[in-house]
Design an enzyme around this catalytic site. Structure first.
Site, PDB file in Angstrom:
ATOM      1  N   TYR A  77      -2.160  -0.568  10.257  1.00  0.00           N
ATOM      2  CA  TYR A  77      -2.115  -0.944   8.836  1.00  0.00           C
ATOM      3  C   TYR A  77      -0.768  -0.554   8.220  1.00  0.00           C
ATOM      4  O   TYR A  77      -0.124  -1.352   7.533  1.00  0.00           O
ATOM      5  CB  TYR A  77      -3.267  -0.246   8.121  1.00  0.00           C
ATOM      6  CG  TYR A  77      -3.418  -0.593   6.652  1.00  0.00           C
ATOM      7  CD1 TYR A  77      -3.823  -1.867   6.257  1.00  0.00           C
ATOM      8  CD2 TYR A  77      -3.187   0.362   5.663  1.00  0.00           C
ATOM      9  CE1 TYR A  77      -3.985  -2.180   4.916  1.00  0.00           C
ATOM     10  CE2 TYR A  77      -3.345   0.063   4.319  1.00  0.00           C
ATOM     11  CZ  TYR A  77      -3.748  -1.213   3.952  1.00  0.00           C
ATOM     12  OH  TYR A  77      -3.904  -1.513   2.624  1.00  0.00           O
ATOM     13  N   SER A  91       0.880  -1.181   0.000  1.00  0.00           N
ATOM     14  CA  SER A  91       0.000   0.000   0.000  1.00  0.00           C
ATOM     15  C   SER A  91       0.911   1.222   0.000  1.00  0.00           C
ATOM     16  O   SER A  91       2.081   1.126   0.390  1.00  0.00           O
ATOM     17  CB  SER A  91      -0.837  -0.005   1.287  1.00  0.00           C
ATOM     18  OG  SER A  91      -1.449   1.247   1.506  1.00  0.00           O
ATOM     19  N   LYS A 102       2.121  -2.924   6.660  1.00  0.00           N
ATOM     20  CA  LYS A 102       2.514  -2.873   5.243  1.00  0.00           C
ATOM     21  C   LYS A 102       4.013  -2.554   5.094  1.00  0.00           C
ATOM     22  O   LYS A 102       4.661  -3.046   4.168  1.00  0.00           O
ATOM     23  CB  LYS A 102       1.647  -1.861   4.487  1.00  0.00           C
ATOM     24  CG  LYS A 102       0.185  -2.302   4.338  1.00  0.00           C
ATOM     25  CD  LYS A 102       0.053  -3.581   3.520  1.00  0.00           C
ATOM     26  CE  LYS A 102      -1.399  -3.969   3.292  1.00  0.00           C
ATOM     27  NZ  LYS A 102      -1.563  -5.174   2.451  1.00  0.00           N
TER      28      LYS A 102
END
Ligand code: NDP
Length: 250
Positions: free
Chosen positions: A153, A140, A157
């Site tokens: 998150y 991402s 990532k």
């Protein structure tokens, strides 16, 4: 039969879009998802779009036994795995100061530990087979930039990126390349609740140089390229697929 490609979390969203792009090449797809029925349905739909003899199977990537069974089932049925796409991922969108340890742990389990289990299991087979392979992890923009509701998150990532880069250094001598594709803003069930609001939808037009939100197949085309034989000299990179979004500095 063309190449055999495992895609995790591919019953819908970006994973399914990646499957659509591989289907156009005549690949055989292993659609692995937590929901068996949805995975089987997706595999049948992708065969109707050009994929060959695909199968859907149940695999929760956080469960190491299920990951091994996914790899074993693919080898038993097709004799080999050419490509692994680590796509399964979650983004709970919870403020970093309100997030429970359980939410943090789950994000790490799916996005990092799951990818680790899949890479090890698939790469062991690729090494034994001796014909190289391709591993692509879907990270991402959050591997580099983040916000208050994406603390877990982004950490996951960034870890997924370095897991993939580290494996690139380990597996290169076996002809196995490992790369990341970092999607920008892509319209899927994960993000629909946000991007379909009037404000965010308008923001896309000004903040994304190409002027539209991304689609799952925008990501799929990049994955197919990195998984191609022609990409043999590309390893350990992140290919950003974001319509130029991260290049905008204001
Ligand atoms: P979706 O939530 O739309 O789809 C994710 C799929 O993964 C679902 O089918 C889901 O199953 C499955 N899944 C969830 N957990 C697991 C697990 N433990 N094991 C196996 N499968 C699982 O997400 P997207 O398609 O939007 O995202 C796909 C990937 O792309 C993720 O890694 C995400 O982080 C990344 N990404 C997405 C962006 C976006 O804008 N959409 C931007 C940047 C990166 P179920 O439906 O049963 O939950």
């Amino acid at each position: 039969m063309d190449r055999v490609v495992i895609i995790t979390g591919a019953a819908r969203g970006i994973g399914y879009g990646i499957g659509q792009c591989f289907a156009k090449t005549g690949a055989t797809l292993v659609i692995a998802d937590v929901n068996l029925e949805a995975a089987r349905k997706a595999a049948a739909q992708l065969d109707a779009e050009g994929a060959k003899q695909s199968m859907g199977l149940a695999c929760d990537v956080t469960n190491i036994q299920q990951v091994q069974a996914m790899v074993d089932d693919a080898i038993k049925r097709y004799g080999r795995i050419d490509v692994l796409v680590n796509n399964a991922g979650i983004c709970p969108f919870i403020d970093g100061m309100e997030m429970s340890p359980a939410v943090w742990q789950k994000t790490m389990d799916v996005n990092v530990n799951g990818a680790f289990y899949c890479i090890q299991a698939a790469a062991k087979h690729m090494i034994e087979r001796g014909k190289g392979g391709r591993i692509v992890s879907i990270t991402s923009l959050a591997e580099n930039v983040t916000g208050p509701a994406q603390v877990d998150y982004a950490a996951s990532k960034a870890a997924m990126r370095m897991l993939t880069v580290g494996m690139a250094t380990r597996l290169g001598k076996h002809g196995i390349t490992c790369n990341c594709v970092a999607p920008g803003m892509i319209l899927t069930d994960m993000t629909r609740h946000y991007w379909e609001q009037p404000g965010p939808a308008e923001m896309i037009k000004t903040r994304v140089p190409v002027g539209r939100i991304g689609t799952p197949t925008d990501i799929g085309h990049a994955v197919v390229f990195l998984a191609s034989p022609e990409a043999y000299y590309i390893s350990g990179i992140t290919l950003r697929v974001d319509g130029g979004h991260q290049a905008v500095c204001n």
